[in-house]
Design a protein around this motif. Structure first.
Motif, PDB file in Angstrom:
ATOM      1  N   HIS A   8       0.827  -1.206   0.000  1.00 51.57           N
ATOM      2  CA  HIS A   8       0.000   0.000   0.000  1.00 51.57           C
ATOM      3  C   HIS A   8       0.860   1.253   0.000  1.00 51.57           C
ATOM      4  O   HIS A   8       0.536   2.250  -0.671  1.00 51.57           O
ATOM      5  N   ARG A   9       1.974   1.233   0.734  1.00 51.30           N
ATOM      6  CA  ARG A   9       2.878   2.386   0.747  1.00 51.30           C
ATOM      7  C   ARG A   9       3.458   2.639  -0.650  1.00 51.30           C
ATOM      8  O   ARG A   9       3.578   3.774  -1.084  1.00 51.30           O
ATOM      9  N   ASP A  10       3.792   1.554  -1.334  1.00 52.80           N
ATOM     10  CA  ASP A  10       4.329   1.692  -2.701  1.00 52.80           C
ATOM     11  C   ASP A  10       3.290   2.317  -3.630  1.00 52.80           C
ATOM     12  O   ASP A  10       3.622   3.142  -4.484  1.00 52.80           O
ATOM     13  N   LYS A  11       2.026   1.917  -3.451  1.00 56.52           N
ATOM     14  CA  LYS A  11       0.969   2.483  -4.296  1.00 56.52           C
ATOM     15  C   LYS A  11       0.760   3.966  -3.996  1.00 56.52           C
ATOM     16  O   LYS A  11       0.540   4.769  -4.909  1.00 56.52           O
ATOM     17  N   VAL A  12       0.817   4.329  -2.714  1.00 56.44           N
ATOM     18  CA  VAL A  12       0.697   5.750  -2.343  1.00 56.44           C
ATOM     19  C   VAL A  12       1.818   6.547  -2.993  1.00 56.44           C
ATOM     20  O   VAL A  12       1.589   7.618  -3.578  1.00 56.44           O
ATOM     21  N   HIS A  13       3.039   6.041  -2.919  1.00 57.25           N
ATOM     22  CA  HIS A  13       4.185   6.734  -3.505  1.00 57.25           C
ATOM     23  C   HIS A  13       4.031   6.854  -5.018  1.00 57.25           C
ATOM     24  O   HIS A  13       4.293   7.912  -5.600  1.00 57.25           O
ATOM     25  N   GLN A  14       3.597   5.774  -5.663  1.00 55.13           N
ATOM     26  CA  GLN A  14       3.413   5.788  -7.112  1.00 55.13           C
ATOM     27  C   GLN A  14       2.334   6.795  -7.517  1.00 55.13           C
ATOM     28  O   GLN A  14       2.499   7.553  -8.487  1.00 55.13           O
ATOM     29  N   PHE A  15       1.238   6.814  -6.769  1.00 62.16           N
ATOM     30  CA  PHE A  15       0.150   7.745  -7.069  1.00 62.16           C
ATOM     31  C   PHE A  15       0.631   9.192  -6.913  1.00 62.16           C
ATOM     32  O   PHE A  15       0.331  10.053  -7.743  1.00 62.16           O
ATOM     33  N   MET A  16       1.383   9.461  -5.845  1.00 61.21           N
ATOM     34  CA  MET A  16       1.917  10.813  -5.618  1.00 61.21           C
ATOM     35  C   MET A  16       2.860  11.232  -6.745  1.00 61.21           C
ATOM     36  O   MET A  16       2.814  12.369  -7.233  1.00 61.21           O
ATOM     37  N   THR A  17       3.720  10.300  -7.185  1.00 60.61           N
ATOM     38  CA  THR A  17       4.707  10.601  -8.216  1.00 60.61           C
ATOM     39  C   THR A  17       4.037  10.951  -9.537  1.00 60.61           C
ATOM     40  O   THR A  17       4.413  11.899 -10.222  1.00 60.61           O
ATOM     41  N   ILE A  18       3.006  10.193  -9.888  1.00 65.15           N
ATOM     42  CA  ILE A  18       2.357  10.386 -11.189  1.00 65.15           C
ATOM     43  C   ILE A  18       1.421  11.590 -11.188  1.00 65.15           C
ATOM     44  O   ILE A  18       1.361  12.349 -12.151  1.00 65.15           O
ATOM     45  N   HIS A  36      -7.068  -0.024  -5.731  1.00 65.33           N
ATOM     46  CA  HIS A  36      -6.795  -0.316  -7.143  1.00 65.33           C
ATOM     47  C   HIS A  36      -6.235   0.952  -7.782  1.00 65.33           C
ATOM     48  O   HIS A  36      -6.930   1.967  -7.876  1.00 65.33           O
ATOM     49  N   LEU A  37      -4.984   0.891  -8.245  1.00 67.65           N
ATOM     50  CA  LEU A  37      -4.344   2.089  -8.797  1.00 67.65           C
ATOM     51  C   LEU A  37      -5.105   2.659  -9.990  1.00 67.65           C
ATOM     52  O   LEU A  37      -5.335   3.869 -10.067  1.00 67.65           O
ATOM     53  N   GLU A  38      -5.484   1.789 -10.930  1.00 63.47           N
ATOM     54  CA  GLU A  38      -6.159   2.286 -12.135  1.00 63.47           C
ATOM     55  C   GLU A  38      -7.467   2.986 -11.780  1.00 63.47           C
ATOM     56  O   GLU A  38      -7.801   4.037 -12.328  1.00 63.47           O
ATOM     57  N   GLY A  39      -8.207   2.399 -10.835  1.00 67.76           N
ATOM     58  CA  GLY A  39      -9.462   3.020 -10.407  1.00 67.76           C
ATOM     59  C   GLY A  39      -9.226   4.353  -9.743  1.00 67.76           C
ATOM     60  O   GLY A  39      -9.989   5.311  -9.945  1.00 67.76           O
ATOM     61  N   ALA A  40      -8.156   4.440  -8.949  1.00 64.31           N
ATOM     62  CA  ALA A  40      -7.828   5.704  -8.283  1.00 64.31           C
ATOM     63  C   ALA A  40      -7.449   6.766  -9.303  1.00 64.31           C
ATOM     64  O   ALA A  40      -7.850   7.930  -9.183  1.00 64.31           O
ATOM     65  N   PHE A  41      -6.666   6.366 -10.330  1.00 63.71           N
ATOM     66  CA  PHE A  41      -6.298   7.324 -11.384  1.00 63.71           C
ATOM     67  C   PHE A  41      -7.530   7.807 -12.128  1.00 63.71           C
ATOM     68  O   PHE A  41      -7.691   9.002 -12.402  1.00 63.71           O
ATOM     69  N   ASP A  42      -8.414   6.873 -12.492  1.00 65.10           N
ATOM     70  CA  ASP A  42      -9.632   7.250 -13.236  1.00 65.10           C
ATOM     71  C   ASP A  42     -10.458   8.249 -12.437  1.00 65.10           C
ATOM     72  O   ASP A  42     -10.947   9.243 -12.984  1.00 65.10           O
ATOM     73  N   ALA A  43     -10.617   7.978 -11.139  1.00 68.47           N
ATOM     74  CA  ALA A  43     -11.412   8.884 -10.294  1.00 68.47           C
ATOM     75  C   ALA A  43     -10.730  10.244 -10.174  1.00 68.47           C
ATOM     76  O   ALA A  43     -11.384  11.290 -10.241  1.00 68.47           O
ATOM     77  N   PHE A  44      -9.414  10.234 -10.036  1.00 81.50           N
ATOM     78  CA  PHE A  44      -8.657  11.486  -9.887  1.00 81.50           C
ATOM     79  C   PHE A  44      -8.817  12.362 -11.115  1.00 81.50           C
ATOM     80  O   PHE A  44      -9.085  13.569 -11.022  1.00 81.50           O
ATOM     81  N   TYR A  45      -8.661  11.772 -12.297  1.00 84.66           N
ATOM     82  CA  TYR A  45      -8.697  12.576 -13.521  1.00 84.66           C
ATOM     83  C   TYR A  45     -10.114  12.964 -13.933  1.00 84.66           C
ATOM     84  O   TYR A  45     -10.297  13.868 -14.745  1.00 84.66           O
TER      85      TYR A  45
END
Length: 259
Positions: A8-18, A36-45
């Motif tokens: 989960h920490r790795d996903k947080v870092h990846q999300f912050m970086t992108i 789910h990273l892809e779902g988080a990205f979709d919601a963010f954008y």
């Protein structure tokens, strides 16, 4: 946050970086998407980004720093200085994204309205803040809808004033820049084909349709529709790929017999 497991920490870092968001915002977005990273990205954008307050005087000062000495615009020298200030090369694709935010009409030029309006839309009023936005602007290229908008914007932005078409050399440079982001395997063959067979300016229709071709037709052309409504230039490109042995696909034999 410290109690999170390594995954989960790795996903947080990846999300912050992108996305360029804070740790708290990344955590909330990932938690809401069940990690789910892809779902988080979709919601963010899909959410409009909150705009920070900007100081009008600071924006005016920034504009005056880059404004041309002889025209009420930012010209090539001012943009070179801006690139130096934000620590990016003038050929970096992030300058295209920045120009898209500014709704700039022409490459290497910003009107006062474009410059100030673009910075306001990004919520920045200092070089430091603009520099901090660079990861976010890069991340926008990973969003398919925004990439399409930036791609289509690039045609009008890069063409010469008063021209309907885009000079071939400029088009090739823009395609290489844009498809370096989307990793279309045929981009170099496309550019070589144009130089060998076309050697003319590129129309807006060809420009927009090529993105559809790159997105929908796989690199081996196994799903290429012989009777599809592609511009003639793209049909000729397919023929070029087969003639030169770049693509070898039995499904295309009917097409080659017709030509």
């Amino acid at each position: 946050m410290n109690k999170l497991g390594r995954g989960h920490r790795d996903k947080v870092h990846q999300f912050m970086t992108i996305t360029g968001t804070s740790e708290k915002a990344a955590y909330q977005a990932l938690k809401a998407s069940d990690w789910h990273l892809e779902g988080a990205f979709d919601a963010f954008y899909s959410q409009p980004q909150p705009k920070s307050y900007t100081d009008a005087r600071r924006l005016e000062d920034l504009y005056n720093r880059y404004k041309d000495a002889y025209a009420d615009m930012i010209m090539a020298d001012g943009i070179t200085l801006l690139c130096s200030d934000i620590l990016v090369d003038h050929q970096d694709i992030v300058m295209l994204v920045l120009s898209w935010h500014m709704k700039a009409a022409t490459m290497c030029e910003f009107s006062k309205q474009e410059f100030i309006g673009g910075l306001q839309s990004l919520g920045v009023d200092s070089i430091e803040k603009l520099r901090e936005k660079i990861p976010f602007m890069r991340s926008e290229l990973k969003d398919d809808q925004k990439f399409r908008e930036i791609y289509n914007f690039a045609f009008g932005w890069a063409k010469e004033k008063g021209q309907k078409s885009l000079a071939l050399d400029t088009a090739i440079g823009m395609w290489q820049l844009l498809f370096a982001e989307k990793h279309w395997p045929l981009v170099d063959h496309w550019c070589q084909f144009l130089q060998a067979r076309h050697n003319k300016a590129i129309s807006r229709d060809t420009w927009s349709q090529l993105l559809e071709f790159a997105k929908t037709v796989d690199p081996q052309l196994s799903n290429y529709d012989v009777d599809g409504a592609w511009p003639y230039l793209i049909d000729e490109f397919v023929e070029y790929l087969i003639e030169n042995g770049i693509i070898q696909n039995g499904q295309l034999s009917d097409w080659t017999q017709k030509h």
